[in-house]
Design a protein around this motif. Structure first.
Motif, PDB file in Angstrom:
ATOM      1  N   ASN A  40       3.241   3.345   3.489  1.00 36.80           N
ATOM      2  CA  ASN A  40       3.629   2.149   2.745  1.00 36.80           C
ATOM      3  C   ASN A  40       3.601   0.956   3.704  1.00 36.80           C
ATOM      4  O   ASN A  40       3.520   1.124   4.928  1.00 36.80           O
ATOM      5  CB  ASN A  40       5.020   2.320   2.107  1.00 36.80           C
ATOM      6  N   GLU A  42       5.822  -0.896   4.879  1.00 36.30           N
ATOM      7  CA  GLU A  42       6.884  -0.943   5.884  1.00 36.30           C
ATOM      8  C   GLU A  42       6.449  -0.323   7.202  1.00 36.30           C
ATOM      9  O   GLU A  42       7.036  -0.595   8.251  1.00 36.30           O
ATOM     10  CB  GLU A  42       8.126  -0.217   5.361  1.00 36.30           C
ATOM     11  N   THR A  45       4.450  -2.477  11.609  1.00 31.88           N
ATOM     12  CA  THR A  45       5.559  -3.010  12.406  1.00 31.88           C
ATOM     13  C   THR A  45       5.027  -3.836  13.571  1.00 31.88           C
ATOM     14  O   THR A  45       3.855  -3.722  13.952  1.00 31.88           O
ATOM     15  CB  THR A  45       6.410  -1.864  12.955  1.00 31.88           C
ATOM     16  N   GLU A  81       5.757  -8.588  -0.409  1.00 32.79           N
ATOM     17  CA  GLU A  81       7.216  -8.771  -0.437  1.00 32.79           C
ATOM     18  C   GLU A  81       7.629  -9.566  -1.670  1.00 32.79           C
ATOM     19  O   GLU A  81       8.619  -9.244  -2.331  1.00 32.79           O
ATOM     20  CB  GLU A  81       7.677  -9.466   0.832  1.00 32.79           C
ATOM     21  N   SER A  82       6.855 -10.621  -1.994  1.00 28.59           N
ATOM     22  CA  SER A  82       7.193 -11.436  -3.172  1.00 28.59           C
ATOM     23  C   SER A  82       7.032 -10.650  -4.475  1.00 28.59           C
ATOM     24  O   SER A  82       7.660 -10.967  -5.474  1.00 28.59           O
ATOM     25  CB  SER A  82       6.300 -12.687  -3.205  1.00 28.59           C
ATOM     26  N   GLY A  84       7.929  -7.580  -4.714  1.00 28.96           N
ATOM     27  CA  GLY A  84       8.967  -6.559  -4.754  1.00 28.96           C
ATOM     28  C   GLY A  84       8.682  -5.321  -3.936  1.00 28.96           C
ATOM     29  O   GLY A  84       9.445  -4.347  -3.990  1.00 28.96           O
ATOM     30  N   THR A  85       7.604  -5.332  -3.155  1.00 30.84           N
ATOM     31  CA  THR A  85       7.279  -4.188  -2.306  1.00 30.84           C
ATOM     32  C   THR A  85       7.935  -4.366  -0.943  1.00 30.84           C
ATOM     33  O   THR A  85       7.738  -5.400  -0.301  1.00 30.84           O
ATOM     34  CB  THR A  85       5.754  -4.060  -2.122  1.00 30.84           C
ATOM     35  N   PRO A  86       8.718  -3.397  -0.473  1.00 28.43           N
ATOM     36  CA  PRO A  86       9.374  -3.536   0.836  1.00 28.43           C
ATOM     37  C   PRO A  86       8.355  -3.612   1.969  1.00 28.43           C
ATOM     38  O   PRO A  86       7.373  -2.867   1.997  1.00 28.43           O
ATOM     39  CB  PRO A  86      10.217  -2.258   0.944  1.00 28.43           C
ATOM     40  N   VAL A  87       8.591  -4.530   2.894  1.00 28.32           N
ATOM     41  CA  VAL A  87       7.770  -4.645   4.097  1.00 28.32           C
ATOM     42  C   VAL A  87       8.715  -4.752   5.291  1.00 28.32           C
ATOM     43  O   VAL A  87       9.923  -4.961   5.135  1.00 28.32           O
ATOM     44  CB  VAL A  87       6.849  -5.885   4.048  1.00 28.32           C
ATOM     45  N   CYS A  88       8.169  -4.614   6.482  1.00 24.86           N
ATOM     46  CA  CYS A  88       8.978  -4.783   7.694  1.00 24.86           C
ATOM     47  C   CYS A  88       9.218  -6.275   7.912  1.00 24.86           C
ATOM     48  O   CYS A  88       8.266  -7.013   8.225  1.00 24.86           O
ATOM     49  CB  CYS A  88       8.256  -4.171   8.890  1.00 24.86           C
ATOM     50  N   PRO A  89      10.453  -6.776   7.761  1.00 21.54           N
ATOM     51  CA  PRO A  89      10.688  -8.219   7.881  1.00 21.54           C
ATOM     52  C   PRO A  89      10.375  -8.765   9.269  1.00 21.54           C
ATOM     53  O   PRO A  89      10.018  -9.930   9.419  1.00 21.54           O
ATOM     54  CB  PRO A  89      12.179  -8.361   7.543  1.00 21.54           C
TER      55      PRO A  89
END
Length: 223
Positions: A40, A42, A45, A81-82, A84-89
């Motif tokens: 995914n 996330e 990195t 991210e916008s 709604g999919t999680p990503v590594c901030p």
């Protein structure tokens, strides 16, 4: 994501821009997929990015190129991210490398005078093919200098875009996909009128105005 990006592209740009963006995005993604299990977004990195960055620099890739790859990759992550999919901030906080200072893009008035003088000499050249190119160069040069047209706008310009009576040009869907009108100087009008008889018949009228070796300027490969 590509459908989202296409909102800022003209229809005739879809194929080429999609190919170019897909190419740039998949270079780092393919490399990362061989070094980590990317199940995914996330999994993308900073640590993985810096490993990729080191490999690119060792291969002699310029900071400007890898900064472009970082920009494209972060653009994809911001979109995900916008949605709604999680990503590594932390990946969105990675900064690009410092690039070498490039020469200024604006030409000085003295350089512009030299270019214009060279074009003027070509318009009086005894050889017809050189004279034709000189007349054409004078027309697009004055359009850029006096009316502020961009190179892409010059390549797409059609005679149907020109309002000779009001001495203005309609530019369709240029930067920001916005239309605008620009006004022509008398010198630019005269240069365009001098070029048209040498250009040959416009069939159909919507054909690009500027031709190089019988091909539309939009189709001429960039050097």
């Amino acid at each position: 994501y590509f459908a989202f990006r296409r909102k800022s592209w003209r229809p005739d740009q879809y194929y080429r821009y999609t190919q170019e963006l897909l190419y740039r995005l998949t270079i780092p993604l393919r490399w990362m997929a061989t070094r980590a299990s990317l199940e995914n977004p996330e999994g993308i990195t900073p640590s993985l990015w810096f490993d990729y960055l080191e490999s690119r620099l060792v291969a002699g890739i310029s900071p400007r190129t890898v900064n472009g790859e970082l920009h494209d990759l972060q653009g994809l992550l911001v979109y995900l991210e916008s949605a709604g999919t999680p990503v590594c901030p932390r990946m969105l906080l990675v900064k690009g490398l410092k690039e070498a200072q490039y020469l200024p893009r604006d030409a000085s008035p003295d350089h512009l005078r030299l270019v214009y003088r060279a074009i003027q000499l070509e318009t009086h050249n005894p050889r017809p093919n050189i004279r034709r190119l000189g007349v054409m160069d004078k027309a697009w040069f004055l359009l850029m200098l006096h009316a502020g047209l961009r190179t892409c706008e010059i390549r797409r310009l059609k005679e149907t875009d020109i309002d000779w009576e009001r001495r203005k040009i309609r530019i369709e869907q240029s930067k920001g996909m916005k239309d605008r009108f620009v006004y022509l100087s008398q010198a630019a009008c005269d240069a365009l009128r001098a070029y048209l008889p040498l250009r040959g018949p416009l069939t159909p009228p919507s054909e690009p105005l500027f031709l190089y070796h019988h091909s539309a300027a939009e189709e001429v490969p960039r050097q």
